[in-house]
Design a protein around this motif. Structure first.
Motif, PDB file in Angstrom:
ATOM      1  N   THR A 149      -8.318  -2.157   5.379  1.00  0.00           N
ATOM      2  CA  THR A 149      -9.644  -1.736   4.898  1.00  0.00           C
ATOM      3  C   THR A 149      -9.609  -0.318   4.338  1.00  0.00           C
ATOM      4  OG1 THR A 149     -10.201  -0.817   7.061  1.00  0.00           O
ATOM      5  CG2 THR A 149     -10.801  -3.119   6.670  1.00  0.00           C
ATOM      6  N   GLY A 150      -8.458   0.351   4.496  1.00  0.00           N
ATOM      7  CA  GLY A 150      -8.341   1.740   4.044  1.00  0.00           C
ATOM      8  C   GLY A 150      -8.641   2.752   5.131  1.00  0.00           C
ATOM      9  N   LYS A 151      -8.959   2.234   6.312  1.00  0.00           N
ATOM     10  CA  LYS A 151      -9.263   3.146   7.425  1.00  0.00           C
ATOM     11  C   LYS A 151      -7.980   3.528   8.167  1.00  0.00           C
ATOM     12  CE  LYS A 151     -13.785   1.000   8.079  1.00  0.00           C
ATOM     13  NZ  LYS A 151     -14.745   1.854   7.418  1.00  0.00           N
ATOM     14  N   ASN A 172     -12.325   6.669   6.695  1.00  0.00           N
ATOM     15  CA  ASN A 172     -11.815   6.098   5.445  1.00  0.00           C
ATOM     16  C   ASN A 172     -10.769   7.006   4.821  1.00  0.00           C
ATOM     17  OD1 ASN A 172     -13.413   3.617   4.990  1.00  0.00           O
ATOM     18  ND2 ASN A 172     -15.119   5.042   5.086  1.00  0.00           N
ATOM     19  N   SER A 196       0.816  -1.230   0.000  1.00  0.00           N
ATOM     20  CA  SER A 196       0.000   0.000   0.000  1.00  0.00           C
ATOM     21  C   SER A 196       0.842   1.269   0.000  1.00  0.00           C
ATOM     22  CB  SER A 196      -0.910   0.014   1.233  1.00  0.00           C
ATOM     23  OG  SER A 196      -0.132   0.116   2.415  1.00  0.00           O
ATOM     24  N   PHE A 221      -8.329   5.487   2.215  1.00  0.00           N
ATOM     25  CA  PHE A 221      -8.154   5.051   0.826  1.00  0.00           C
ATOM     26  C   PHE A 221      -9.119   3.917   0.508  1.00  0.00           C
ATOM     27  CE2 PHE A 221      -4.938   2.344   3.024  1.00  0.00           C
ATOM     28  CZ  PHE A 221      -5.255   1.096   2.523  1.00  0.00           C
ATOM     29  N   ASP A 222      -9.254   3.655  -0.796  1.00  0.00           N
ATOM     30  CA  ASP A 222     -10.111   2.570  -1.252  1.00  0.00           C
ATOM     31  C   ASP A 222      -9.240   1.329  -1.464  1.00  0.00           C
ATOM     32  OD1 ASP A 222     -11.671   0.766  -2.577  1.00  0.00           O
ATOM     33  OD2 ASP A 222     -12.431   2.176  -4.070  1.00  0.00           O
ATOM     34  N   PRO A 223      -9.442   0.309  -0.659  1.00  0.00           N
ATOM     35  CA  PRO A 223      -8.566  -0.874  -0.765  1.00  0.00           C
ATOM     36  C   PRO A 223      -8.601  -1.515  -2.152  1.00  0.00           C
ATOM     37  CG  PRO A 223     -10.414  -1.273   0.743  1.00  0.00           C
ATOM     38  CD  PRO A 223     -10.423   0.179   0.434  1.00  0.00           C
ATOM     39  N   LYS A 224      -9.716  -1.402  -2.851  1.00  0.00           N
ATOM     40  CA  LYS A 224      -9.792  -1.996  -4.202  1.00  0.00           C
ATOM     41  C   LYS A 224      -8.791  -1.337  -5.144  1.00  0.00           C
ATOM     42  CE  LYS A 224     -14.674  -3.141  -3.918  1.00  0.00           C
ATOM     43  NZ  LYS A 224     -15.974  -2.525  -4.169  1.00  0.00           N
ATOM     44  N   GLU A 225      -8.615  -0.052  -4.959  1.00  0.00           N
ATOM     45  CA  GLU A 225      -7.663   0.652  -5.827  1.00  0.00           C
ATOM     46  C   GLU A 225      -6.221   0.348  -5.426  1.00  0.00           C
ATOM     47  OE1 GLU A 225      -8.346   4.841  -5.971  1.00  0.00           O
ATOM     48  OE2 GLU A 225     -10.412   4.599  -6.653  1.00  0.00           O
TER      49      GLU A 225
END
Lengths: 127, 127
Positions: free
Chosen positions: A96-98, A117, A64, A119-123
């Protein structure tokens, strides 16, 4: 007392390591360190855990980019727990992006998510 | 998500529980909870751990009087670690008489004790 025999990995190969945000004091996460992870953390100033699920060193943020840089290291009275005061790069410790892994807060209705939140973990993890 | 299945004691009977001073944010100690300890903590508002050495519930402060009263309970993303924000009665969490168990701070010379002494354990535990 030298670094070599402290913390005490003789009874437990893995010791709990608590990462606390150096600015806010919030507990960001709790993971595990073996002696190799602890020594690499000391040597590099960048936090390395041991992943129990993957059974290998976990250089926090290697995917990340959200690395943790050490400001301070403390060990408890028994030598078997570690507190790291860290600068959390990217502002998020959790996969989780948190910001913090401890986003489940107990209230009268049960546990609720009050996490922030970042970041978006999917990205981040699909790259 | 209900209290009954969270935190998750199904994989590990003992989960790490981190007590953080509600006023200062300092990490005071890290101990363990089983489900019974967690439930009694919830029911009474007074922190109960599980002592690994004694293999029984450890009602924190039962001997010293330095109980911990719960202000907030958080569980992490995986449901397998607990952070308790507590009011530390008597001002000391550690059996050594110090405010926090994490009084061993790493500096360039190794670990040094920068703990704050609150009580004399010889007086408190010999009663």
């Amino acid at each position: 007392m030298s670094n070599a025999d402290w913390p005490d990995f003789s009874k437990n190969e893995l010791l709990p390591a608590i990462a606390q945000d150096a600015e806010t004091g919030d507990v960001l996460m709790m993971a595990w360190m073996n002696e190799e992870a602890f020594n690499e953390t000391l040597a590099t100033g960048r936090v390395v855990y041991f992943s129990r699920s993957r059974q290998k060193l976990w250089r926090k943020g290697e995917e990340s980019g959200n690395v943790q840089m050490v400001r301070e290291i403390r060990v408890d009275c028994d030598g078997d727990a570690i507190v790291l005061s860290v600068d959390q790069h990217g502002g998020a410790a959790c996969h989780t992006g948190k910001r913090s892994c401890f986003f489940n807060k107990l209230d009268k209705k049960g546990f609720c998510d009050d996490g922030v939140n970042v970041f978006d973990p999917k990205e981040v993890y699909s790259k």
